[in-house]
Design an enzyme around this catalytic site. Structure first.
Site, PDB file in Angstrom:
ATOM      1  N   THR A   1       0.818  -1.216   0.000  1.00 27.16           N
ATOM      2  CA  THR A   1       0.000   0.000   0.000  1.00 27.16           C
ATOM      3  C   THR A   1       0.854   1.269   0.000  1.00 27.16           C
ATOM      4  O   THR A   1       1.998   1.250   0.466  1.00 27.16           O
ATOM      5  CB  THR A   1      -0.902  -0.006   1.267  1.00 27.16           C
ATOM      6  OG1 THR A   1      -1.439   1.289   1.476  1.00 27.16           O
ATOM      7  CG2 THR A   1      -0.106  -0.357   2.522  1.00 27.16           C
ATOM      8  N   ASP A   2       0.266   2.354  -0.465  1.00 25.61           N
ATOM      9  CA  ASP A   2       0.967   3.653  -0.407  1.00 25.61           C
ATOM     10  C   ASP A   2       1.016   4.190   1.029  1.00 25.61           C
ATOM     11  O   ASP A   2       1.769   5.120   1.326  1.00 25.61           O
ATOM     12  CB  ASP A   2       0.296   4.683  -1.336  1.00 25.61           C
ATOM     13  CG  ASP A   2      -1.160   4.964  -1.004  1.00 25.61           C
ATOM     14  OD1 ASP A   2      -1.720   4.310  -0.087  1.00 25.61           O
ATOM     15  OD2 ASP A   2      -1.764   5.834  -1.661  1.00 25.61           O
ATOM     16  N   GLU A   3       0.232   3.575   1.937  1.00 23.82           N
ATOM     17  CA  GLU A   3       0.164   4.112   3.299  1.00 23.82           C
ATOM     18  C   GLU A   3       1.478   3.957   4.057  1.00 23.82           C
ATOM     19  O   GLU A   3       1.689   4.612   5.076  1.00 23.82           O
ATOM     20  CB  GLU A   3      -0.998   3.467   4.067  1.00 23.82           C
ATOM     21  CG  GLU A   3      -2.316   3.687   3.347  1.00 23.82           C
ATOM     22  CD  GLU A   3      -3.553   3.331   4.149  1.00 23.82           C
ATOM     23  OE1 GLU A   3      -3.508   3.368   5.376  1.00 23.82           O
ATOM     24  OE2 GLU A   3      -4.578   3.037   3.513  1.00 23.82           O
TER      25      GLU A   3
ATOM     26  N   TYR B   1      -1.825  -0.609  10.961  1.00 21.48           N
ATOM     27  CA  TYR B   1      -1.948  -1.269   9.650  1.00 21.48           C
ATOM     28  C   TYR B   1      -0.746  -0.945   8.770  1.00 21.48           C
ATOM     29  O   TYR B   1      -0.051  -1.837   8.279  1.00 21.48           O
ATOM     30  CB  TYR B   1      -3.249  -0.828   8.956  1.00 21.48           C
ATOM     31  CG  TYR B   1      -3.259  -1.131   7.467  1.00 21.48           C
ATOM     32  CD1 TYR B   1      -3.201  -2.450   7.010  1.00 21.48           C
ATOM     33  CD2 TYR B   1      -3.308  -0.100   6.507  1.00 21.48           C
ATOM     34  CE1 TYR B   1      -3.189  -2.733   5.642  1.00 21.48           C
ATOM     35  CE2 TYR B   1      -3.302  -0.379   5.151  1.00 21.48           C
ATOM     36  CZ  TYR B   1      -3.235  -1.696   4.723  1.00 21.48           C
ATOM     37  OH  TYR B   1      -3.213  -1.985   3.371  1.00 21.48           O
TER      38      TYR B   1
ATOM     39  N   LYS C   1       2.336  -3.333   7.343  1.00 17.76           N
ATOM     40  CA  LYS C   1       2.620  -3.497   5.900  1.00 17.76           C
ATOM     41  C   LYS C   1       4.056  -3.061   5.601  1.00 17.76           C
ATOM     42  O   LYS C   1       4.747  -3.683   4.792  1.00 17.76           O
ATOM     43  CB  LYS C   1       1.633  -2.684   5.050  1.00 17.76           C
ATOM     44  CG  LYS C   1       0.217  -3.202   5.029  1.00 17.76           C
ATOM     45  CD  LYS C   1       0.058  -4.590   4.441  1.00 17.76           C
ATOM     46  CE  LYS C   1       0.329  -4.657   2.948  1.00 17.76           C
ATOM     47  NZ  LYS C   1       0.023  -6.008   2.393  1.00 17.76           N
TER      48      LYS C   1
HETATM   49  P1  NAD Z   1      -9.267  -7.604   2.163  1.00 26.48           P
HETATM   50  O1  NAD Z   1      -9.284  -7.326   3.627  1.00 26.48           O
HETATM   51  O2  NAD Z   1     -10.496  -7.375   1.367  1.00 26.48           O
HETATM   52  O3  NAD Z   1      -8.865  -9.142   1.919  1.00 26.48           O
HETATM   53  C1  NAD Z   1      -7.860  -9.769   2.642  1.00 26.48           C
HETATM   54  C2  NAD Z   1      -8.005 -11.285   2.443  1.00 26.48           C
HETATM   55  O4  NAD Z   1      -6.948 -11.928   3.153  1.00 26.48           O
HETATM   56  C3  NAD Z   1      -9.330 -11.843   2.986  1.00 26.48           C
HETATM   57  O5  NAD Z   1      -9.885 -12.728   2.057  1.00 26.48           O
HETATM   58  C4  NAD Z   1      -8.907 -12.587   4.247  1.00 26.48           C
HETATM   59  O6  NAD Z   1      -9.730 -13.704   4.536  1.00 26.48           O
HETATM   60  C5  NAD Z   1      -7.494 -13.016   3.891  1.00 26.48           C
HETATM   61  N1  NAD Z   1      -6.657 -13.228   5.075  1.00 26.48           N
HETATM   62  C6  NAD Z   1      -6.530 -12.427   6.164  1.00 26.48           C
HETATM   63  N2  NAD Z   1      -5.682 -12.974   7.048  1.00 26.48           N
HETATM   64  C7  NAD Z   1      -5.237 -14.137   6.500  1.00 26.48           C
HETATM   65  C8  NAD Z   1      -4.317 -15.145   6.914  1.00 26.48           C
HETATM   66  N3  NAD Z   1      -3.691 -15.067   8.096  1.00 26.48           N
HETATM   67  N4  NAD Z   1      -4.099 -16.193   6.105  1.00 26.48           N
HETATM   68  C9  NAD Z   1      -4.743 -16.289   4.909  1.00 26.48           C
HETATM   69  N5  NAD Z   1      -5.623 -15.371   4.468  1.00 26.48           N
HETATM   70  C10 NAD Z   1      -5.868 -14.320   5.256  1.00 26.48           C
HETATM   71  O7  NAD Z   1      -8.032  -6.799   1.599  1.00 26.48           O
HETATM   72  P2  NAD Z   1      -7.857  -6.081   0.182  1.00 26.48           P
HETATM   73  O8  NAD Z   1      -8.426  -4.730   0.264  1.00 26.48           O
HETATM   74  O9  NAD Z   1      -8.294  -7.003  -0.878  1.00 26.48           O
HETATM   75  O10 NAD Z   1      -6.263  -5.916   0.148  1.00 26.48           O
HETATM   76  C11 NAD Z   1      -5.451  -6.939  -0.417  1.00 26.48           C
HETATM   77  C12 NAD Z   1      -4.002  -6.519  -0.308  1.00 26.48           C
HETATM   78  O11 NAD Z   1      -3.800  -5.306  -1.011  1.00 26.48           O
HETATM   79  C13 NAD Z   1      -3.557  -6.249   1.128  1.00 26.48           C
HETATM   80  O12 NAD Z   1      -2.258  -6.742   1.286  1.00 26.48           O
HETATM   81  C14 NAD Z   1      -3.580  -4.738   1.249  1.00 26.48           C
HETATM   82  O13 NAD Z   1      -2.624  -4.286   2.181  1.00 26.48           O
HETATM   83  C15 NAD Z   1      -3.220  -4.328  -0.169  1.00 26.48           C
HETATM   84  N6  NAD Z   1      -3.745  -3.022  -0.610  1.00 26.48           N
HETATM   85  C16 NAD Z   1      -5.073  -2.732  -0.462  1.00 26.48           C
HETATM   86  C17 NAD Z   1      -5.563  -1.509  -0.929  1.00 26.48           C
HETATM   87  C18 NAD Z   1      -7.033  -1.158  -0.850  1.00 26.48           C
HETATM   88  O14 NAD Z   1      -7.400  -0.031  -1.187  1.00 26.48           O
HETATM   89  N7  NAD Z   1      -7.910  -2.079  -0.438  1.00 26.48           N
HETATM   90  C19 NAD Z   1      -4.694  -0.596  -1.525  1.00 26.48           C
HETATM   91  C20 NAD Z   1      -3.347  -0.927  -1.659  1.00 26.48           C
HETATM   92  C21 NAD Z   1      -2.902  -2.153  -1.195  1.00 26.48           C
HETATM   93  P1  TYD Z   2     -10.764   3.752   3.990  1.00 22.43           P
HETATM   94  O1  TYD Z   2     -11.665   3.290   2.915  1.00 22.43           O
HETATM   95  O2  TYD Z   2     -10.907   3.135   5.345  1.00 22.43           O
HETATM   96  O3  TYD Z   2      -9.274   3.600   3.439  1.00 22.43           O
HETATM   97  P2  TYD Z   2      -7.883   4.144   4.094  1.00 22.43           P
HETATM   98  O4  TYD Z   2      -8.108   4.538   5.486  1.00 22.43           O
HETATM   99  O5  TYD Z   2      -7.028   2.926   4.001  1.00 22.43           O
HETATM  100  O6  TYD Z   2      -7.444   5.248   3.207  1.00 22.43           O
HETATM  101  O7  TYD Z   2     -10.935   5.313   4.149  1.00 22.43           O
HETATM  102  C1  TYD Z   2     -10.722   6.212   3.079  1.00 22.43           C
HETATM  103  C2  TYD Z   2     -10.860   7.614   3.628  1.00 22.43           C
HETATM  104  O8  TYD Z   2     -12.218   7.831   4.022  1.00 22.43           O
HETATM  105  C3  TYD Z   2     -10.044   7.859   4.873  1.00 22.43           C
HETATM  106  O9  TYD Z   2      -9.571   9.216   4.833  1.00 22.43           O
HETATM  107  C4  TYD Z   2     -11.008   7.678   6.015  1.00 22.43           C
HETATM  108  C5  TYD Z   2     -12.324   8.151   5.416  1.00 22.43           C
HETATM  109  N1  TYD Z   2     -13.536   7.479   5.890  1.00 22.43           N
HETATM  110  C6  TYD Z   2     -14.638   8.238   6.271  1.00 22.43           C
HETATM  111  O10 TYD Z   2     -14.606   9.478   6.247  1.00 22.43           O
HETATM  112  N2  TYD Z   2     -15.758   7.582   6.658  1.00 22.43           N
HETATM  113  C7  TYD Z   2     -15.832   6.223   6.699  1.00 22.43           C
HETATM  114  O11 TYD Z   2     -16.886   5.676   7.075  1.00 22.43           O
HETATM  115  C8  TYD Z   2     -14.693   5.464   6.312  1.00 22.43           C
HETATM  116  C9  TYD Z   2     -14.729   3.964   6.342  1.00 22.43           C
HETATM  117  C10 TYD Z   2     -13.579   6.137   5.903  1.00 22.43           C
END
Ligand code: NAD
Ligand code: TYD
Length: 373
Positions: free
Chosen positions: A149-151, A175, A179
């Site tokens: 992630t960019d975070e 989180y 990461k």
């Molecule tokens: P998500 O929470 O939707 O899915 C995570 C999956 O991992 C779930 O299916 C969960 O059951 C599985 N999981 C959790 N713990 C586990 C374990 N111990 N063993 C096996 N499986 C396990 O997450 P996502 O949003 O799909 O993110 C996927 C990846 O991409 C993550 O690594 C996250 O850090 C990264 N990422 C997400 C975003 C975003 O905007 N969602 C952006 C950049 C990077």
């Molecule tokens: P989120 O989807 O949780 O992603 P991240 O925190 O990883 O960026 O949140 C996106 C942005 O939206 C973040 O600035 C927090 C804000 N947010 C709200 O304002 N209300 C909400 O209910 C949620 C879930 C997030």
């Protein structure tokens, strides 16, 4: 002598026939990636390993069940003997590692699981893959794609330049810290052992199969239910949004053409303030609900916007500079913010049967705790 066209064909064969382990493939991005990979690599063996936590959902993979090239295994990435067994038995040459605890708010309420999965789990996978790679005499085409992630780069001020691959790490939440730890491990395994790892750091994704605790799916569902749309703090925080299918395409490209030991930043170049994003969603929902014959409980949806207590340590701004992947690998997102959000709202309008069962009592309790509603 082999001519370049033949070489190209040989490479294509190697690529098409990868035997890939996708961790977290029942989650949001992971399941989108499984579908993407299956569509673009029908010859590939696909093994999904997922613990099916609250965020994992087998419905996301329903259309693949029973397919010969596909196997789902329920299990924990921290289970070393299971990973060893899968890598050997399935002759895995590629790992696309998505499994993670992924929600910042949950990491604030309970960081333990984040360390277990994101740090220890990633270490277990890397170590198991290293032994497997060594046992096969370090094949050149093996890959470990670490999806991050960019975070990890921390928070930007309004006039700071966007994150590049050389921006120093400064994670602010449990989180992002977990990461960051896993990124460092993936990087160290390349530098120490030459294990063919590649790291990607992506901005906020949105699209189908997104669990309704993150901003965009939560807003879509609450609009359909006529519930408050909780905006944290002053709503001025900025995120850089990318449609999930564009992310999957970038990851595919990185597996095939990325350089091992490298990091690639992936982003949509769509920086928006949260409050503006929520207003765009409201407008789109007002328009689309009519088209879908859906009667919204409250219209216009903007009336549902409710400012709530801010998230502790809330990062102000993220922005990604994706010049490297664009110039070196030729990747470009296909969706604009408007087209991607429209597709997403249409998906939630069309898939009530997917999201309705997720609104369990446990989820609603959690929801109330986070939002003080
Ligand atoms: P998500 O929470 O939707 O899915 C995570 C999956 O991992 C779930 O299916 C969960 O059951 C599985 N999981 C959790 N713990 C586990 C374990 N111990 N063993 C096996 N499986 C396990 O997450 P996502 O949003 O799909 O993110 C996927 C990846 O991409 C993550 O690594 C996250 O850090 C990264 N990422 C997400 C975003 C975003 O905007 N969602 C952006 C950049 C990077
Ligand atoms: P989120 O989807 O949780 O992603 P991240 O925190 O990883 O960026 O949140 C996106 C942005 O939206 C973040 O600035 C927090 C804000 N947010 C709200 O304002 N209300 C909400 O209910 C949620 C879930 C997030």
């Amino acid at each position: 002598m082999i001519n370049p066209i033949e070489v190209n064909n040989i490479n294509q064969n190697i690529h098409q026939n990868r035997r890939i382990l996708i961790t977290g493939g029942a989650g949001f991005i992971g399941s989108n990636f499984v579908h993407h990979w299956d569509n673009t690599h029908p010859q590939s063996r696909i093994v999904v390993l997922d613990a099916l936590t609250y965020a994992g959902n087998l419905q996301n993979l329903a259309s693949l069940q029973g397919k010969e090239n596909f196997r789902f295994v329920k299990g924990d990435i921290g289970d070393r003997s299971l990973i060893d067994q899968l890598l050997t038995e399935e002759k895995i040459d590629t790992i696309a590692h998505f499994a993670a605890e992924s929600h910042v708010d949950r990491s604030i309420l309970g960081p333990d699981a984040f360390i277990h999965t994101n740090v220890v789990g990633t270490f277990t996978l890397l170590e198991s893959f290293r032994q497997h790679w060594l046992s096969q005499d370090k094949p050149e085409n093996y890959r470990f794609l670490h999806v991050s992630t960019d975070e990890v780069y921390g928070s930007l001020e309004l006039d700071d330049p966007a994150f590049t691959e050389t921006t120093p790490y400064a994670p602010n939440s449990p989180y992002s810290a977990s990461k960051a730890g896993s990124d460092h491990l993936a990087r160290a395994y390349y530098h120490t052992y030459k294990l063919p790892t590649i790291i990607t750091n992506c901005s906020n994704n949105y699209g189908p199969y997104h669990f309704p605790e993150k901003l965009i799916p939560l807003m879509c569902i609450n609009m359909l239910l006529g519930k408050p749309l909780p905006v944290y703090g002053d709503g001025q925080n900025i995120r850089d949004w990318l449609y999930v299918e564009d992310h999957c395409q970038a990851l595919e490209l990185v597996i095939h053409q990325g350089k091992t030991g490298e990091t690639y930043n992936i982003g949509g170049n769509n920086e928006v303030k949260n409050i503006d994003l929520v207003k765009i969603l409201c407008q789109l929902m007002d328009d689309l609900a009519d088209e879908f014959g859906e009667k919204l409980p409250v219209k216009p949806c903007e009336e549902l916007i409710t400012f709530v207590k801010d998230r502790p340590g809330h990062d102000r701004r993220y922005a990604i500079n994706s010049t490297k992947i664009q110039t070196e690998l030729g990747w470009k997102p296909k969706q604009t913010l408007q087209s991607g959000l429209k597709k997403t709202i249409e998906w939630y309008l069309n898939h009530r049967d997917w999201w309705q069962p997720l609104l369990s009592e446990e989820y609603l309790k959690y929801y109330q705790k986070v939002y003080n509603l």
